[in-house]
Every structure is written in structure tokens, then in C-alpha cells.
Design a protein around this motif. Structure first.
Motif, PDB file in Angstrom:
ATOM      1  N   ILE A  22       0.128 -17.312 -24.227  1.00 54.12           N
ATOM      2  CA  ILE A  22      -0.935 -17.010 -25.185  1.00 54.12           C
ATOM      3  C   ILE A  22      -2.016 -18.073 -25.065  1.00 54.12           C
ATOM      4  N   CYS A  23      -3.256 -17.614 -24.915  1.00 54.31           N
ATOM      5  CA  CYS A  23      -4.386 -18.539 -24.832  1.00 54.31           C
ATOM      6  C   CYS A  23      -5.343 -18.250 -25.990  1.00 54.31           C
ATOM      7  N   PHE A  24      -5.554 -19.253 -26.830  1.00 57.95           N
ATOM      8  CA  PHE A  24      -6.497 -19.142 -27.934  1.00 57.95           C
ATOM      9  C   PHE A  24      -7.872 -19.621 -27.476  1.00 57.95           C
ATOM     10  N   ILE A  25      -8.898 -18.846 -27.780  1.00 60.62           N
ATOM     11  CA  ILE A  25     -10.272 -19.209 -27.433  1.00 60.62           C
ATOM     12  C   ILE A  25     -10.958 -19.690 -28.701  1.00 60.62           C
ATOM     13  N   SER A  38     -19.208 -15.933 -28.520  1.00 58.91           N
ATOM     14  CA  SER A  38     -18.653 -16.482 -27.277  1.00 58.91           C
ATOM     15  C   SER A  38     -17.134 -16.338 -27.257  1.00 58.91           C
ATOM     16  N   ALA A  39     -16.491 -16.667 -28.373  1.00 64.58           N
ATOM     17  CA  ALA A  39     -15.037 -16.533 -28.454  1.00 64.58           C
ATOM     18  C   ALA A  39     -14.624 -15.072 -28.327  1.00 64.58           C
ATOM     19  N   TYR A  40     -15.333 -14.196 -29.003  1.00 62.12           N
ATOM     20  CA  TYR A  40     -15.027 -12.760 -28.978  1.00 62.12           C
ATOM     21  C   TYR A  40     -15.213 -12.175 -27.575  1.00 62.12           C
ATOM     22  N   LEU A  41     -16.367 -12.434 -26.969  1.00 65.91           N
ATOM     23  CA  LEU A  41     -16.671 -11.857 -25.660  1.00 65.91           C
ATOM     24  C   LEU A  41     -15.785 -12.424 -24.547  1.00 65.91           C
ATOM     25  N   LEU A  65       1.063  -2.589 -22.740  1.00 65.66           N
ATOM     26  CA  LEU A  65       2.182  -3.024 -23.573  1.00 65.66           C
ATOM     27  C   LEU A  65       3.147  -3.931 -22.824  1.00 65.66           C
ATOM     28  N   GLU A  66       3.038  -3.969 -21.490  1.00 71.95           N
ATOM     29  CA  GLU A  66       3.893  -4.831 -20.679  1.00 71.95           C
ATOM     30  C   GLU A  66       3.208  -6.152 -20.333  1.00 71.95           C
ATOM     31  N   ALA A  67       2.035  -6.405 -20.918  1.00 71.17           N
ATOM     32  CA  ALA A  67       1.258  -7.605 -20.586  1.00 71.17           C
ATOM     33  C   ALA A  67       2.059  -8.878 -20.817  1.00 71.17           C
ATOM     34  N   LYS A  68       1.861  -9.834 -19.915  1.00 68.11           N
ATOM     35  CA  LYS A  68       2.554 -11.118 -20.017  1.00 68.11           C
ATOM     36  C   LYS A  68       1.682 -12.199 -20.647  1.00 68.11           C
ATOM     37  N   LYS A  69       0.349 -12.003 -20.602  1.00 74.33           N
ATOM     38  CA  LYS A  69      -0.572 -13.013 -21.122  1.00 74.33           C
ATOM     39  C   LYS A  69      -1.641 -12.350 -21.958  1.00 74.33           C
ATOM     40  N   ILE A  70      -2.053 -13.032 -23.033  1.00 70.19           N
ATOM     41  CA  ILE A  70      -3.073 -12.496 -23.917  1.00 70.19           C
ATOM     42  C   ILE A  70      -4.025 -13.607 -24.350  1.00 70.19           C
ATOM     43  N   TYR A  71      -5.316 -13.256 -24.499  1.00 71.76           N
ATOM     44  CA  TYR A  71      -6.350 -14.181 -24.947  1.00 71.76           C
ATOM     45  C   TYR A  71      -6.811 -13.760 -26.346  1.00 71.76           C
ATOM     46  N   LEU A  72      -6.824 -14.717 -27.272  1.00 70.19           N
ATOM     47  CA  LEU A  72      -7.099 -14.420 -28.669  1.00 70.19           C
ATOM     48  C   LEU A  72      -8.273 -15.249 -29.180  1.00 70.19           C
ATOM     49  N   PRO A  73      -9.319 -14.612 -29.755  1.00 70.68           N
ATOM     50  CA  PRO A  73     -10.496 -15.339 -30.244  1.00 70.68           C
ATOM     51  C   PRO A  73     -10.240 -15.978 -31.612  1.00 70.68           C
ATOM     52  N   VAL A  74     -10.616 -17.261 -31.740  1.00 69.27           N
ATOM     53  CA  VAL A  74     -10.372 -18.016 -32.966  1.00 69.27           C
ATOM     54  C   VAL A  74     -11.705 -18.472 -33.560  1.00 69.27           C
ATOM     55  N   LEU A  75     -11.916 -18.177 -34.836  1.00 70.41           N
ATOM     56  CA  LEU A  75     -13.075 -18.692 -35.557  1.00 70.41           C
ATOM     57  C   LEU A  75     -12.665 -20.011 -36.202  1.00 70.41           C
ATOM     58  N   VAL A 148      -5.775 -27.970 -24.414  1.00 70.95           N
ATOM     59  CA  VAL A 148      -7.068 -27.529 -23.884  1.00 70.95           C
ATOM     60  C   VAL A 148      -7.038 -27.518 -22.359  1.00 70.95           C
ATOM     61  N   THR A 149      -7.284 -26.344 -21.790  1.00 77.26           N
ATOM     62  CA  THR A 149      -7.254 -26.198 -20.329  1.00 77.26           C
ATOM     63  C   THR A 149      -8.605 -25.814 -19.744  1.00 77.26           C
ATOM     64  N   SER A 150      -9.556 -25.388 -20.589  1.00 77.35           N
ATOM     65  CA  SER A 150     -10.843 -24.924 -20.065  1.00 77.35           C
ATOM     66  C   SER A 150     -11.913 -25.082 -21.133  1.00 77.35           C
ATOM     67  N   ILE A 151     -13.173 -25.285 -20.678  1.00 78.77           N
ATOM     68  CA  ILE A 151     -14.306 -25.440 -21.599  1.00 78.77           C
ATOM     69  C   ILE A 151     -15.507 -24.658 -21.061  1.00 78.77           C
ATOM     70  N   TYR A 152     -16.148 -23.897 -21.949  1.00 80.58           N
ATOM     71  CA  TYR A 152     -17.434 -23.252 -21.669  1.00 80.58           C
ATOM     72  C   TYR A 152     -18.429 -23.799 -22.695  1.00 80.58           C
ATOM     73  N   ASP A 153     -19.524 -24.420 -22.227  1.00 77.15           N
ATOM     74  CA  ASP A 153     -20.470 -24.987 -23.180  1.00 77.15           C
ATOM     75  C   ASP A 153     -21.848 -25.106 -22.546  1.00 77.15           C
ATOM     76  N   HIS A 154     -22.872 -25.238 -23.406  1.00 78.21           N
ATOM     77  CA  HIS A 154     -24.255 -25.343 -22.922  1.00 78.21           C
ATOM     78  C   HIS A 154     -24.962 -26.541 -23.557  1.00 78.21           C
TER      79      HIS A 154
END
Length: 412
Positions: A22-25, A38-41, A65-75, A148-154
């Protein structure tokens, strides 16, 4: 849209026993339009990339339904406080997005005492975090740094000291106008944009706001060619009869800066809802951006009430700490200028001539005035000092912060 993306991935998250990762954005703590979208998209792009969300040959979306990994947007705010972000709440409602289906930093899953304890396969699920629209966790969130494994920023990368030992990807581009530009460019700026899942118009909302609809005055300051190139590609996907872009921009802008709606929130939400903290050498800065004029807030609540809220940040601190803690605000003025205030309960550590010279050296035509005044309480006793800076509207927190950081770092 028939496919309710957030509800579908939440259902998978809550019921699947197949998930292994599980990866939280995680957006920034202001939860402004750019951060939230950004988190949603990015979650949509990543879930499609990993085939957690599937588009069949007819482009009909479904959940694997057989997915092994999921990305979840966090406010990155307390659940229930999104309505303080008037424009974000308005947009989510407009496009049929239930903000209750997001994850929030206040949710139990992020509680340090029960951190990442899952109902299904809890001991076998790997957890990671992607930061979007910021690079530095707040002090109270530092317990998440190892995930934290990744960063997107401007924004200009600052205060980063290698705190993320598991960081694998760093996508930072400055002065790109919107973090959603980076997300859209990587995942959606082509003919495969998932219009069946997300509205192209919704995806462009933060870009329109952050670039002032590509105003020439803000070129290379609030937007660059990459913003416009991504915008043009995705704009082509918007049905011509859906809405005129200029009308949509005005609609969102008017909601965001509606004086009555914002003042009705009260002084505390106004101060805290778009607030960031910075470290400038040995100095600590709390910076609030106001969606309405500082003078409108002052007229509504008065100096005493505003300063009393500033003073809450200084309570219980030693004098040396108070000297090195500054409360900064910014807001727009009616005459295409912006007002920045710098408050300290003891003394501003520079003269107006010194700050004026610093800003004039940056750009003569962008500086208008500087003034430093005593704050006086009802008993006519000085209660700190505030510096008022009036600059061109092209300045924002994003562009002025590195300038002030450099200036403050040189002060004794």
C-alpha cells in the motif's frame, strides 16, 4: 461518471486479502487545490499503471480484485476540516467527488500508536509514502520519514538533509507553476487520458489557478512553458459545450476569494488553513497565506484579535526562542499588489531600509514600500513589531520565501 473511483479503491483497500503493498500519496498540510488534486490525480495514474484500475478495450473502468498494490490519496489535514478550503470543497462537490472517501492524516491508520495496522494481511503488507507538492514533512509527521520513497514537487528544494533513507525518486522542477503539471505530464498528457475516471477540466483546475490562467505578467514567475504545453494537450479533451475556460476560471477564483464566505469561517481557520512552517538558519517561520485582503480581515476582527492568535505561537517559549520565531502573512490588494507582513512579539531584527535594499536588488519594479510599526495593545503598551511589505502581485509565498530566507539567514 458511473465509476466512483475513490469508493472503488476504498472498497478494495478495506476488503481485499490479496494486497501486498500500500502506497499513500500525501499532499501538504495546506491542502490547497494543487496539493489535493496532485494526490488525487497521481493515485489515479499510479493505479492505472499498476493495473489496480483497469480500462478494458471499450475503455470501461473496473477494479482489479486480484491487485497486489494500491495507491491511496491522503489529504494532510484533520478529517472534517476540508470545508475551510472553500474552493477545494466546491470543486469536489461540482465533480461528484465525496471528500469523505479520501484518506486523512488524522485517520487511525496514521496514528503513531497503531501505525499501518491493517485489518487484512496486516503483517504482510509493505507500506510506502509519496510526497506531493512538498518536500519536507512537518515536525509532528517526522515519524513517517522512513516510509517516504518518492517526491513530486515544484518548489525550490530547501531544508532537505537526506532525512528520507528509503527515497528512490525525486521529481522536483522549479519554477513550474503547478505540481499537477508534473503529475499530468508524466501520466496523462497523451491521448490515453482516462476521461472515464476523471474529468479533464477538473484535472486542469490547479494549473488555471496557479498560473492566473497563463497571465503574461506571471510568465517565468508563476508558470513556464511546461505548464502551458500540458494544459493545451489536455484542454483538447474537454467537450466544447461543457464550459468556457474563462468562465470556469472566474467561477473558481470568485469562490476561493469570496470575502463573506472566508470571513465567516472565523479568524483561526483563516490563519491556519493555508499555513506552512519554514526553518531559516536558526530562525523559525510560520507563514499564512490569506485568500482575502489582510485589511478585510483586520476590519472584521480587529488588530487585537489577530495579534492574540499570533501570540499563541509564542506562549511558553523562552525569550531567545521568541526572538527567532516570525509570523508571516500574505494577501492580495485591490490595486494588483500584494501585502506581506512579518510579525515578532519582541522586535523585527532589521530596518525598513535594509529590507527595502534587499528587495530592490531582486527587482526594482516589483517593490513598492516597506514599513515597520509597533503593535499597540489596549493599554497603549508596545506588543511587538510588524513589518509591512507591498510588492507586485507576481510575488507569492513560493517566490518570496527563498528571497527572505537568504536575507534572514544573514541576520545576527
Amino acid at each position: 461518471m458511473d465509476f466512483k473511483y475513490l469508493k472503488e479503491i476504498r472498497n478494495l483497500y478495506e476488503t481485499s486479502s490479496n494486497l501486498l503493498e500500500i502506497c499513500f500519496i500525501l499532499g501538504n498540510n495546506t491542502c490547497d487545490m494543487d496539493s489535493a488534486l496532485s494526490a488525487y490525480l497521481l493515485s489515479i495514474g499510479k493505479n492505472i499503471e499498476k493495473k489496480t484500475v483497469i480500462l478494458d478495450e471499450s475503455r470501461k473502468p473496473s477494479i482489479n480484485l486480484e491487485a497486489k498494490k494500491i495507491y491511496l490519496p491522503v489529504l494532510n489535514i484533520k478529517r472534517g476540516s476540508l470545508p475551510h478550503r472553500i474552493d477545494v470543497k466546491y470543486i469536489f462537490d461540482k465533480f461528484g467527488i465525496d471528500d469523505n472517501d479520501f484518506w486523512y492524516i488524522s485517520d487511525e491508520i496514521f496514528d503513531p500508536k497503531t501505525l499501518f495496522k491493517y485489518k487484512n494481511n496486516g503483517n504482510d503488507i509493505k507500506t510506502s509514502i509519496i510526497l506531493v507538492d512538498h518536500t519536507i514533512l512537518m515536525e509532528e509527521e517526522n515519524y513517517l520519514s522512513e516510509y517516504v520513497t518518492s517526491i513530486y514537487d515544484h518548489h525550490i528544494l530547501s531544508n532537505y538533509n537526506g532525512q528520507y533513507k528509503n527515497l528512490k525518486k525525486l521529481n522536483i522542477q522549479y519554477p513550474v507553476g503547478s505540481c499537477t503539471t508534473l503529475v499530468l505530464n508524466e501520466f496523462f498528457s497523451n491521448i490515453d487520458f482516462p476521461v472515464e475516471i476523471v474529468s479533464p477540466l477538473l484535472s486542469l483546475t490547479a494549473i488555471l489557478l496557479d498560473t492566473k490562467k497563463f497571465s503574461d505578467d506571471f510568465y517565468r514567475n508563476r508558470w513556464v512553458d511546461l505548464d502551458k504545453n500540458v494544459y493545451k494537450k489536455i484542454k483538447k479533451l474537454i467537450p466544447k459545450d461543457e464550459i468556457k475556460i474563462k468562465d470556469y476560471f472566474k467561477e473558481i477564483k470568485d469562490i476561493k476569494h469570496n470575502v463573506e464566505l472566508n470571513l465567516n469561517l472565523g479568524i483561526e481557520p483563516l490563519i491556519t488553513k493555508d499555513q506552512k512552517a519554514f526553518n531559516w538558519n536558526k530562525k523559525r517561520v510560520i507563514w499564512s497565506s490569506f485568500p482575502v485582503s489582510f485589511y478585510a480581515i483586520k476590519k472584521k476582527f480587529g488588530d487585537k484579535k489577530i495579534v492574540s492568535h499570533y501570540m499563541d505561537y509564542y506562549k511558553g517559549k523562552a525569550v531567545d526562542e521568541q526572538k527567532n520565531l516570525f509570523f508571516v502573512t500574505n494577501s492580495s490588494l485591490d490595486n494588483k499588489q500584494r501585502l506581506f507582513t512579518i510579525f515578532n512579539p519582541i522586535k523585527i531584527p532589521f530596518t525598513k531600509e535594509e529590507i527595502k535594499n534587499e528587495l530592490v536588488n531582486q527587482s526594482e519594479k516589483d517593490f513598492f514600500s516597506a514599513d515597520i510599526k509597533n503593535i499597540v495593545d489596549e493599554n497603549e503598551k508596545p506588543n511587538g513589531e510588524v513589518c509591512h511589505l507591498v510588492l507586485a502581485e507576481t510575488y507569492s509565498r513560493k517566490s518570496l520565501e527563498p528571497i527572505l530566507k537568504k536575507f534572514f539567514s544573514k541576520l545576527e
